[in-house]
Motif scaffolding. Sequence first.
Motif, mmCIF file in Angstrom:
data_model
loop_
_atom_site.group_PDB
_atom_site.id
_atom_site.type_symbol
_atom_site.label_atom_id
_atom_site.label_comp_id
_atom_site.label_asym_id
_atom_site.label_seq_id
_atom_site.Cartn_x
_atom_site.Cartn_y
_atom_site.Cartn_z
ATOM 1 N N GLU A 95 -12.309 4.507 9.779
ATOM 2 C CA GLU A 95 -12.737 3.209 9.242
ATOM 3 C C GLU A 95 -12.658 3.203 7.710
ATOM 4 N N ASP A 96 -13.087 4.298 7.068
ATOM 5 C CA ASP A 96 -12.999 4.393 5.603
ATOM 6 C C ASP A 96 -11.553 4.298 5.137
ATOM 7 N N SER A 97 -10.649 4.934 5.873
ATOM 8 C CA SER A 97 -9.225 4.900 5.516
ATOM 9 C C SER A 97 -8.670 3.486 5.619
ATOM 10 N N ILE A 98 -9.082 2.764 6.651
ATOM 11 C CA ILE A 98 -8.646 1.377 6.813
ATOM 12 C C ILE A 98 -9.191 0.524 5.672
ATOM 13 N N LYS A 147 -2.761 9.653 5.909
ATOM 14 C CA LYS A 147 -4.164 10.019 5.819
ATOM 15 C C LYS A 147 -4.572 10.704 7.106
ATOM 16 N N ALA A 148 -5.131 11.892 6.980
ATOM 17 C CA ALA A 148 -5.672 12.616 8.128
ATOM 18 C C ALA A 148 -7.139 12.228 8.301
ATOM 19 N N CYS A 149 -7.553 12.041 9.546
ATOM 20 C CA CYS A 149 -8.925 11.647 9.861
ATOM 21 C C CYS A 149 -9.463 12.558 10.957
ATOM 22 N N ASP A 150 -10.770 12.840 10.894
ATOM 23 C CA ASP A 150 -11.346 13.631 11.982
ATOM 24 C C ASP A 150 -12.612 13.009 12.574
ATOM 25 N N THR A 151 -13.003 11.819 12.100
ATOM 26 C CA THR A 151 -14.125 11.075 12.672
ATOM 27 C C THR A 151 -13.773 9.591 12.679
ATOM 28 N N HIS A 209 -10.114 1.541 2.700
ATOM 29 C CA HIS A 209 -9.429 1.916 1.457
ATOM 30 C C HIS A 209 -8.077 1.207 1.361
ATOM 31 N N LEU A 210 -7.362 1.207 2.463
ATOM 32 C CA LEU A 210 -6.064 0.535 2.504
ATOM 33 C C LEU A 210 -6.220 -0.943 2.157
ATOM 34 N N LEU A 211 -7.214 -1.595 2.748
ATOM 35 C CA LEU A 211 -7.382 -3.030 2.575
ATOM 36 C C LEU A 211 -7.896 -3.426 1.196
ATOM 37 N N TYR A 212 -8.852 -2.665 0.686
ATOM 38 C CA TYR A 212 -9.560 -3.122 -0.506
ATOM 39 C C TYR A 212 -9.192 -2.389 -1.791
ATOM 40 N N ASP A 213 -8.622 -1.198 -1.678
ATOM 41 C CA ASP A 213 -8.332 -0.419 -2.887
ATOM 42 C C ASP A 213 -6.850 -0.231 -3.154
ATOM 43 N N ASP A 214 -6.018 -0.460 -2.163
ATOM 44 C CA ASP A 214 -4.582 -0.237 -2.326
ATOM 45 C C ASP A 214 -3.901 -1.557 -2.665
ATOM 46 N N HIS A 215 -3.380 -1.640 -3.892
ATOM 47 C CA HIS A 215 -2.774 -2.887 -4.362
ATOM 48 C C HIS A 215 -1.421 -3.168 -3.714
ATOM 49 N N HIS A 216 -0.885 -2.219 -2.974
ATOM 50 C CA HIS A 216 0.407 -2.397 -2.310
ATOM 51 C C HIS A 216 0.255 -2.761 -0.837
#
Length: 195
Positions: free
Chosen positions: A59-62, A50-54, A64-71
Amino acid sequence: MSKLEIPITEIENFIYCLEVVPDANSTETTEVLTILEDMALQQQITSIYKACDTIEDLEDSINHLLYDDHHFQDYEMIYLVLPGEANNILINGYYYSIEEIAELFEGKMDGKVIHFANKKLLDLTDDESQYFLDVTGARAISGYGVSSAHMTSAFTLDRLFFSLFYENDDLKEVVERLFYKQYKLCQLLDFRLYY
């Protein structure tokens, strides 16, 4: 008609990579993404990039990883390619301390290894490293005492570190083998592991 036999592996190896870039909407492929793709093809080490620029994007990427990614439980390595100085990271012209990053990850990295590429140096005191580990729940944090815009750790040391880790998750043995295989480069970039 013959049946195609597909080998099933017991554990898939996942790396979750967050890279700070000037523009997250750019279609340009970074060298880190190219290396991760090659690792998937050559070593069967799967990664999510995931590329981030802010800081909000990070924080959104983290989240997403924690709450939306079942793996999420399968991600043992969190790979952070973040520019910065000393124990600060630089995102979109703003500096954030290692303590602020720890708070972003608060209680969310249980048992994970958080590895920083050498775009920023990692020079933690015992108290700072213990704080980061306690707040995040991470198993270990690793990175380099030397940062370099011209010499990336991704091509050799990061790739080797990930490969060795997925062969054997005993971190002491992994670091010993890393130094055995690439001693000069480990010394040059000052590889560090806090656990």
